[in-house]
Write an enzyme that holds these catalytic residues in place. Sequence first.
Site, mmCIF file in Angstrom:
data_model
loop_
_atom_site.group_PDB
_atom_site.id
_atom_site.type_symbol
_atom_site.label_atom_id
_atom_site.label_comp_id
_atom_site.label_asym_id
_atom_site.label_seq_id
_atom_site.Cartn_x
_atom_site.Cartn_y
_atom_site.Cartn_z
ATOM 1 N N TYR A 53 0.794 -1.159 0.026
ATOM 2 C CA TYR A 53 0.006 -0.009 0.032
ATOM 3 C C TYR A 53 0.742 1.126 -0.044
ATOM 4 C CZ TYR A 53 -5.042 -0.458 0.136
ATOM 5 O OH TYR A 53 -6.222 -0.693 -0.194
ATOM 6 N N GLU A 55 -0.354 4.710 -0.272
ATOM 7 C CA GLU A 55 -1.232 6.043 -0.592
ATOM 8 C C GLU A 55 -0.226 7.144 -0.414
ATOM 9 O OE1 GLU A 55 -3.683 4.071 2.046
ATOM 10 O OE2 GLU A 55 -5.501 4.457 0.763
ATOM 11 N N ASP A 226 -6.470 13.457 -24.966
ATOM 12 C CA ASP A 226 -6.604 12.004 -24.528
ATOM 13 C C ASP A 226 -5.929 11.317 -25.740
ATOM 14 O OD1 ASP A 226 -7.346 9.324 -24.101
ATOM 15 O OD2 ASP A 226 -9.049 9.771 -23.083
ATOM 16 N N THR A 252 -3.912 5.744 -21.754
ATOM 17 C CA THR A 252 -3.803 4.334 -21.154
ATOM 18 C C THR A 252 -2.624 3.791 -21.580
ATOM 19 O OG1 THR A 252 -5.244 3.533 -23.098
ATOM 20 C CG2 THR A 252 -6.262 3.586 -20.778
ATOM 21 N N LYS A 255 -2.126 0.123 -24.616
ATOM 22 C CA LYS A 255 -2.376 -0.118 -26.154
ATOM 23 C C LYS A 255 -1.090 0.195 -27.118
ATOM 24 C CE LYS A 255 -6.971 1.649 -25.281
ATOM 25 N NZ LYS A 255 -7.328 2.343 -24.367
ATOM 26 N N ARG A 261 -1.828 -2.880 -18.078
ATOM 27 C CA ARG A 261 -3.007 -2.038 -18.082
ATOM 28 C C ARG A 261 -2.927 -0.925 -17.100
ATOM 29 N NH1 ARG A 261 -7.002 -4.948 -21.135
ATOM 30 N NH2 ARG A 261 -8.501 -3.323 -20.895
HETATM 31 N N1 DSN Z 1 -12.157 0.288 -24.993
HETATM 32 C C1 DSN Z 1 -11.154 0.994 -25.537
HETATM 33 C C2 DSN Z 1 -11.104 0.841 -27.215
HETATM 34 O O1 DSN Z 1 -11.406 -0.351 -27.669
HETATM 35 O O2 DSN Z 1 -10.580 1.323 -27.926
HETATM 36 C C3 DSN Z 1 -11.284 2.332 -25.155
HETATM 37 O O3 DSN Z 1 -11.354 2.500 -24.013
#
Ligand code: DSN
Length: 455
Positions: A53, A55, A226, A252, A255, A261
């Site tokens: 933890y 925080e 974003d 994120t 990707k 993730r």
């Molecule tokens: N679910 C993602 C996508 O497939 O683009 C975005 O959050």
Amino acid sequence: MEFPHLQKQDPEVYELVKQEERKQQYKLSMIPSENFSSPAVREALASVFVHKYAEGYPRKRYYEGNQFADNLEELCQKRAKQAFSLPDDWHVNVQPLAGANSNLAVYNALLEPGDTILSMYLPDGGHLSHGWSFPEQDEQGLEGQVEQSIYLGGKRKISIVSKIFKVVQYKVERDTRLFDYDKIRTFAGEYRPKMIISGGTAYPREINYEALAAIAKDVGAYYLADIAHEAGLVAAGANKSPIGKADVVTFTTHKTIRGPRGAVILCRSDIADKIDFGVFPGLQGGPFEHTIAALAVCFKEACTPAFRDYAFQVVKNAQRLAQRLMEKGYDVVSGGTDKHLVLIDMRSKNLSGRNPAKALDQAGIIMNRNSVPNETGSPMNPSGLRMGTPTITTRGMKEPEMDQIAEWVDRVVQLVAPYCERKPAEFEEKIKGMPELQSIAAEVESLCRKYPLTM
Ligand code: DSN
């Protein structure tokens, strides 16, 4: 990866992991928001940092025992700065647990309830976390229910963002399926947003960050870019960067950047304290330090020449795929792509996206049904098919394999088109075990064997 303890202690979960592993190894994963992380990333993710933890922020934690977590988080921040060539007056927060959280934390930091957000229209490729509400019932589809260039929101609030803020959304143009930045400027002047957001899930072209930054400045709004989908392409220089133009950048990390993730916020230093407070204690509890460990590994990888080559190849592969599909008569939205994804409007073939995507899955090619500009379908049965090249490029595939994939996609679509009018369950029954689909699946498997994944 070996899982000797899991295998012994919980064979049921072990078997599901192995099944997923086999699927990833022998099918083509072409969901554009997915990727395959390296074994080093996954080892860090499975490390003992999962137990801790932490925080607070490095050197300012609420619990003891965080010497190594502090060092780790600072290392991760340093590497993120390197990966994105951040100027000295920019700050990094690596704690958001997911993309939607990172955006919520930014709103929490910079907006008040009731403020107006101007973001991209969801069915044109925006994102739920930028606010979404339906005009009436979603089953009815959207055609005829919304204005052509701007969407002022509907009664049925789907995303919490639409419950808290007034969300107005700009759309792509009907004919070009691209943004008209002059129109966005006009809408910003009219609706006076406190925040303008760009980015989403299915807009295949690069965004004009300078234009949106200038519009935001003129109306006194923050500009949030974003870049969840494009982060890896931006880090490598294969796509333009919004850093230094936007006030805040979120993404994120699983990707195109090929990490675990998670999510990251980059921002100007003068709003760093607000952003940090917006994440913790404003929105989240303890950060996932095991994810931060894996993120640190990912950012180190993202600084290598190999990653740079990878990102440029991702774009080349997507462009080749788009080209081949257009040659076969598919309506590729916007006439191509600048990125890692290709969006096809299947109405040009008198089809929707759902049943072809189901058939492609049977043939070993995983893509997803998706809404497209000027959408007439519903969320469960939209008109488009979305595909991406991040994972297949991670496997080492290049242009010749894209030609082959375009052939397979076309073969599958032609094969099942006569049955696509059927209801979902009847369609699935019809294609189950179809020999032609099985034969394509075998061809796909042998291509995957040539480009194996390190599991
Ligand atoms: N679910 C993602 C996508 O497939 O683009 C975005 O959050």
